[in-house]
Design a protein around this motif. Sequence first.
Motif, PDB file in Angstrom:
ATOM      1  N   ASP A   3       0.846  -1.192   0.000  1.00 56.47           N
ATOM      2  CA  ASP A   3       0.000   0.000   0.000  1.00 56.47           C
ATOM      3  C   ASP A   3       0.883   1.245   0.000  1.00 56.47           C
ATOM      4  OD1 ASP A   3      -2.347  -1.381   0.001  1.00 56.47           O
ATOM      5  OD2 ASP A   3      -2.715  -1.203   2.140  1.00 56.47           O
ATOM      6  N   PHE A   4       0.376   2.302  -0.567  1.00 58.30           N
ATOM      7  CA  PHE A   4       1.041   3.606  -0.506  1.00 58.30           C
ATOM      8  C   PHE A   4      -0.012   4.675  -0.716  1.00 58.30           C
ATOM      9  CE2 PHE A   4       1.969   1.467  -4.574  1.00 58.30           C
ATOM     10  CZ  PHE A   4       1.251   2.255  -5.462  1.00 58.30           C
ATOM     11  N   ASP A   5       0.389   5.928  -0.694  1.00 56.84           N
ATOM     12  CA  ASP A   5      -0.562   7.039  -0.796  1.00 56.84           C
ATOM     13  C   ASP A   5      -1.256   7.034  -2.158  1.00 56.84           C
ATOM     14  OD1 ASP A   5      -1.642   9.762  -1.231  1.00 56.84           O
ATOM     15  OD2 ASP A   5      -0.584  10.253   0.623  1.00 56.84           O
ATOM     16  N   GLU A   6      -2.593   7.136  -2.126  1.00 58.26           N
ATOM     17  CA  GLU A   6      -3.392   7.096  -3.353  1.00 58.26           C
ATOM     18  C   GLU A   6      -3.119   8.272  -4.279  1.00 58.26           C
ATOM     19  OE1 GLU A   6      -7.397   9.231  -1.509  1.00 58.26           O
ATOM     20  OE2 GLU A   6      -7.295   7.049  -1.640  1.00 58.26           O
ATOM     21  N   ASN A   7      -2.486   9.326  -3.773  1.00 57.66           N
ATOM     22  CA  ASN A   7      -2.152  10.487  -4.597  1.00 57.66           C
ATOM     23  C   ASN A   7      -0.824  10.331  -5.330  1.00 57.66           C
ATOM     24  OD1 ASN A   7      -4.440  12.336  -3.967  1.00 57.66           O
ATOM     25  ND2 ASN A   7      -3.678  12.045  -1.882  1.00 57.66           N
ATOM     26  N   THR A   8      -0.226   9.152  -5.243  1.00 59.43           N
ATOM     27  CA  THR A   8       0.998   8.861  -5.976  1.00 59.43           C
ATOM     28  C   THR A   8       0.734   8.891  -7.479  1.00 59.43           C
ATOM     29  OG1 THR A   8       1.813   7.468  -4.174  1.00 59.43           O
ATOM     30  CG2 THR A   8       2.794   7.119  -6.344  1.00 59.43           C
ATOM     31  N   ARG A   9       1.653   9.493  -8.220  1.00 59.74           N
ATOM     32  CA  ARG A   9       1.491   9.550  -9.673  1.00 59.74           C
ATOM     33  C   ARG A   9       1.540   8.149 -10.257  1.00 59.74           C
ATOM     34  NH1 ARG A   9       5.321  11.684 -13.975  1.00 59.74           N
ATOM     35  NH2 ARG A   9       6.706  12.242 -12.272  1.00 59.74           N
ATOM     36  N   ALA A  10       0.590   7.834 -11.142  1.00 60.47           N
ATOM     37  CA  ALA A  10       0.492   6.504 -11.744  1.00 60.47           C
ATOM     38  C   ALA A  10       0.882   6.504 -13.213  1.00 60.47           C
ATOM     39  CB  ALA A  10      -0.929   5.962 -11.595  1.00 60.47           C
ATOM     40  N   THR A  11       0.486   7.554 -13.935  1.00 60.32           N
ATOM     41  CA  THR A  11       0.729   7.592 -15.379  1.00 60.32           C
ATOM     42  C   THR A  11       1.155   8.979 -15.842  1.00 60.32           C
ATOM     43  OG1 THR A  11      -1.581   8.151 -15.919  1.00 60.32           O
ATOM     44  CG2 THR A  11      -1.021   5.808 -15.808  1.00 60.32           C
ATOM     45  N   THR A  12       1.877   8.972 -16.939  1.00 63.59           N
ATOM     46  CA  THR A  12       2.234  10.205 -17.650  1.00 63.59           C
ATOM     47  C   THR A  12       2.116   9.937 -19.139  1.00 63.59           C
ATOM     48  OG1 THR A  12       3.803  10.983 -15.964  1.00 63.59           O
ATOM     49  CG2 THR A  12       4.102  11.833 -18.187  1.00 63.59           C
ATOM     50  N   PHE A  13       1.580  10.858 -19.874  1.00 59.05           N
ATOM     51  CA  PHE A  13       1.636  10.786 -21.334  1.00 59.05           C
ATOM     52  C   PHE A  13       1.635  12.220 -21.847  1.00 59.05           C
ATOM     53  CE2 PHE A  13      -2.802  10.699 -20.237  1.00 59.05           C
ATOM     54  CZ  PHE A  13      -3.378  11.591 -21.108  1.00 59.05           C
ATOM     55  N   TYR A  14       1.818  12.366 -23.129  1.00 57.78           N
ATOM     56  CA  TYR A  14       2.009  13.701 -23.697  1.00 57.78           C
ATOM     57  C   TYR A  14       0.917  14.022 -24.715  1.00 57.78           C
ATOM     58  CZ  TYR A  14       6.359  14.086 -21.238  1.00 57.78           C
ATOM     59  OH  TYR A  14       7.275  14.186 -20.229  1.00 57.78           O
ATOM     60  N   LYS A  36       3.072  18.381 -24.446  1.00 59.19           N
ATOM     61  CA  LYS A  36       2.972  18.725 -23.024  1.00 59.19           C
ATOM     62  C   LYS A  36       2.615  17.474 -22.219  1.00 59.19           C
ATOM     63  CE  LYS A  36      -0.111  22.059 -23.543  1.00 59.19           C
ATOM     64  NZ  LYS A  36      -0.206  22.192 -25.015  1.00 59.19           N
ATOM     65  N   GLY A  37       3.331  17.262 -21.130  1.00 53.50           N
ATOM     66  CA  GLY A  37       3.099  16.089 -20.302  1.00 53.50           C
ATOM     67  C   GLY A  37       1.951  16.294 -19.331  1.00 53.50           C
ATOM     68  N   VAL A  38       0.994  15.377 -19.331  1.00 58.15           N
ATOM     69  CA  VAL A  38      -0.073  15.382 -18.336  1.00 58.15           C
ATOM     70  C   VAL A  38       0.083  14.128 -17.480  1.00 58.15           C
ATOM     71  CG1 VAL A  38      -1.671  16.738 -19.719  1.00 58.15           C
ATOM     72  CG2 VAL A  38      -1.702  14.270 -19.923  1.00 58.15           C
ATOM     73  N   TYR A  39      -0.426  14.188 -16.270  1.00 54.29           N
ATOM     74  CA  TYR A  39      -0.182  13.078 -15.344  1.00 54.29           C
ATOM     75  C   TYR A  39      -1.389  12.878 -14.436  1.00 54.29           C
ATOM     76  CZ  TYR A  39       1.172  17.296 -12.757  1.00 54.29           C
ATOM     77  OH  TYR A  39       1.187  18.550 -12.193  1.00 54.29           O
ATOM     78  N   PHE A  40      -1.523  11.631 -13.979  1.00 52.52           N
ATOM     79  CA  PHE A  40      -2.683  11.267 -13.162  1.00 52.52           C
ATOM     80  C   PHE A  40      -2.253  10.343 -12.030  1.00 52.52           C
ATOM     81  CE2 PHE A  40      -4.195  12.259 -17.401  1.00 52.52           C
ATOM     82  CZ  PHE A  40      -5.172  13.199 -17.121  1.00 52.52           C
ATOM     83  N   SER A  41      -2.940  10.476 -10.899  1.00 49.59           N
ATOM     84  CA  SER A  41      -2.650   9.670  -9.718  1.00 49.59           C
ATOM     85  C   SER A  41      -3.518   8.414  -9.695  1.00 49.59           C
ATOM     86  CB  SER A  41      -2.922  10.493  -8.453  1.00 49.59           C
ATOM     87  OG  SER A  41      -4.324  10.728  -8.314  1.00 49.59           O
ATOM     88  N   HIS A  42      -3.182   7.503  -8.791  1.00 48.49           N
ATOM     89  CA  HIS A  42      -4.020   6.319  -8.576  1.00 48.49           C
ATOM     90  C   HIS A  42      -5.442   6.742  -8.230  1.00 48.49           C
ATOM     91  CE1 HIS A  42      -1.083   2.881  -8.322  1.00 48.49           C
ATOM     92  NE2 HIS A  42      -0.261   3.918  -8.395  1.00 48.49           N
ATOM     93  N   ARG A  43      -5.568   7.665  -7.306  1.00 46.84           N
ATOM     94  CA  ARG A  43      -6.900   8.113  -6.879  1.00 46.84           C
ATOM     95  C   ARG A  43      -7.710   8.635  -8.063  1.00 46.84           C
ATOM     96  NH1 ARG A  43      -9.454  12.913  -5.154  1.00 46.84           N
ATOM     97  NH2 ARG A  43     -10.972  12.573  -3.471  1.00 46.84           N
ATOM     98  N   GLN A  82      -3.565  17.876 -12.606  1.00 47.95           N
ATOM     99  CA  GLN A  82      -3.299  19.028 -11.755  1.00 47.95           C
ATOM    100  C   GLN A  82      -2.313  20.003 -12.371  1.00 47.95           C
ATOM    101  OE1 GLN A  82      -5.115  19.386  -8.489  1.00 47.95           O
ATOM    102  NE2 GLN A  82      -6.160  18.208 -10.081  1.00 47.95           N
ATOM    103  N   GLY A  83      -1.854  19.693 -13.571  1.00 47.91           N
ATOM    104  CA  GLY A  83      -0.951  20.606 -14.261  1.00 47.91           C
ATOM    105  C   GLY A  83      -0.217  19.892 -15.378  1.00 47.91           C
ATOM    106  N   TYR A  84       0.674  20.615 -16.039  1.00 48.96           N
ATOM    107  CA  TYR A  84       1.548  20.035 -17.042  1.00 48.96           C
ATOM    108  C   TYR A  84       2.914  19.771 -16.410  1.00 48.96           C
ATOM    109  CZ  TYR A  84      -1.887  21.609 -20.513  1.00 48.96           C
ATOM    110  OH  TYR A  84      -3.029  21.803 -21.234  1.00 48.96           O
ATOM    111  N   LEU A  85       3.484  18.642 -16.738  1.00 47.92           N
ATOM    112  CA  LEU A  85       4.748  18.235 -16.148  1.00 47.92           C
ATOM    113  C   LEU A  85       5.848  19.256 -16.442  1.00 47.92           C
ATOM    114  CD1 LEU A  85       5.868  15.772 -14.555  1.00 47.92           C
ATOM    115  CD2 LEU A  85       6.631  14.844 -16.756  1.00 47.92           C
ATOM    116  N   LYS A  86       6.439  19.774 -15.372  1.00 45.70           N
ATOM    117  CA  LYS A  86       7.568  20.713 -15.462  1.00 45.70           C
ATOM    118  C   LYS A  86       7.216  21.979 -16.254  1.00 45.70           C
ATOM    119  CE  LYS A  86      10.822  16.808 -15.639  1.00 45.70           C
ATOM    120  NZ  LYS A  86      11.884  16.158 -16.446  1.00 45.70           N
ATOM    121  N   SER A 123       0.555  25.560 -16.805  1.00 44.97           N
ATOM    122  CA  SER A 123      -0.364  24.937 -15.849  1.00 44.97           C
ATOM    123  C   SER A 123      -1.266  25.974 -15.193  1.00 44.97           C
ATOM    124  CB  SER A 123       0.427  24.185 -14.766  1.00 44.97           C
ATOM    125  OG  SER A 123       1.214  23.153 -15.324  1.00 44.97           O
ATOM    126  N   GLU A 124      -0.702  27.128 -14.866  1.00 48.61           N
ATOM    127  CA  GLU A 124      -1.502  28.188 -14.259  1.00 48.61           C
ATOM    128  C   GLU A 124      -2.556  28.713 -15.236  1.00 48.61           C
ATOM    129  OE1 GLU A 124      -1.833  29.445 -11.300  1.00 48.61           O
ATOM    130  OE2 GLU A 124      -0.372  28.120 -10.382  1.00 48.61           O
TER     131      GLU A 124
END
Length: 549
Positions: free
Chosen positions: A177-188, A197-204, A403-407, A412-413
């Motif tokens: 187990d780990f925090d559900e807000n951990t990043r799970a995926t990234t794609f562009y 632009k990189g977008v990302y999503f968590s397990h949750r 929650q934003g674009y990677l780097k 993102s704002e």
Amino acid sequence: MSDFLIPRTPSAYDYQLLIKNLLFCPAVDNPDQEIVYRDQYRGSYRQLRERVRRLARLLTDLGVKPGQTVAVMDWDSHRYLELFFAVPMIGAVLHTINVRLSPEQILFTIDHAEDDVLLVNSEFLPILDQIRGRIDTVRTYILISDEETGAKSSMVPFVGEYEELLAQAAPEFEFADFDENTRATTFYTTGTTGLPKGVYFSHRQLVLHTFGVLSMLSTVSDHGSFRRDDVYMPITPMFHVHAWGMPYVATMLGVKQVYPGRYLPEVLLELKEKEGVTFSHCVPTILHMMLKHPHAERIDLKGWKLIIGGAAMSRNLCVDALKRGIDVFTGYGMSETCPILTFSQLTPEMLELPPEEQAAIRCKTGLAIPLVDLRVVDADLKEVPRDGVTTGEVVARAPWLTQGYLKDHKTSERLWEGGFLHTGDVAVRDERGYLRITDRSKDVIKVAGEWVSSLELEDLIAHHPAVAEVAVIGQPDEKWGERPLALVVLKPAAVGKSSEKEISHYIRETADRGTISKQVVLAKVKLVQAIDKTSVGKINKVALREKYL
């Protein structure tokens, strides 16, 4: 408000919303149900769970640690499904590489995502050989091959072939187990300007998106439903927004899954018939290709539920599909929204309407799915009237939006300005809550001070019997400011028979009937051989502007 949090017993289990629970705690536990890859693999959910464990063991034995990134270049397959689960379930990040990007763009995404491990299908070795010497981050390469001799011509230092390595890996693995807000995926995002632009999503986020989509699709009686007795086949790339998240939904439902590899119309149609596929999703271009393929004439398509997204579906295409018995309807979202925000499902009363009237509803953007706060707003973020006429920008809040674009803090704002995710889509909303996208904010055309929707004009021209495909862009004009330029691909049977003048006359006749803005009569029609597309099959209007303006 912290004083009002519920008290927690120290020994109570802190249940996190993790992807592993979609696999091991599904809505339907169906271990003997089939998972098929073309004519090359036929397995089961029991085997899926074992192979996911073996893959997790393989990756950790290769030194993959939580937070590191595992990338994949493959066609849609059972292997991709295994990676959808195994990689995030060990706390790593899955980077799904868009194999349709240029080699330079692929190199950018690999380095920008800081990939540590790269799994690559032998078909893409020529691309990898072009950029291999300039990849800075990848330390481990794994070959994916449907052929035994897939890697002989490559200089890439593979540690082994996927199936061979999987067979050697131990079949036991305990997923922590780990925090559900951990990043799970990234794609562009494929984008049409600048670098991807990189977008990302968590397990949750992925778990909640799965539940949101499932709740919308499983609560209707038949039309637009996705249930345990369906047979699922994606026709949207798994590298693109997790194939719209539908493989997670299908796995949680325990349905038979069919993976087609590369999208060839004849293969898709043959798999639909042979495997009894009842539920899919694709972009309009793919649907058009399938309906026009000779194989479609002999295959019974009745009862095939098909979500259309990625681009606007024309009413003409919708009616053609309905006449073949396909239950076709729109799904809406974007890369940044995980992606699904709405579905255009019909009420029982609407299903009694003739196909042409149903098409007008099925082609709308639809109703927001549960947990999505979707609004059509003016420049001050105030909602515009739900009158089906007043336009505004679509903005959203939902628990699964990136929650934003990677780097990329600055972009993102802008994406989240005012606390809402800005889609850049212009739409109207009717009193029933149905959304209808009228254009992208950057694609509307201003003619003599009046806004003209390129999507509405495209839909109008698509109804002409000689037209196979159409795209409308704005053309600078000294007198009118802008005027529409309609780029038209004719059907093969109409080549040499229909003309630009004929289609222009058709536009003028329609405008005279008052069903569309009078400004469209200023549209110029140009016959072309083909219309430029992005890597995921959308009309590439930036490329079209560069080419024709």
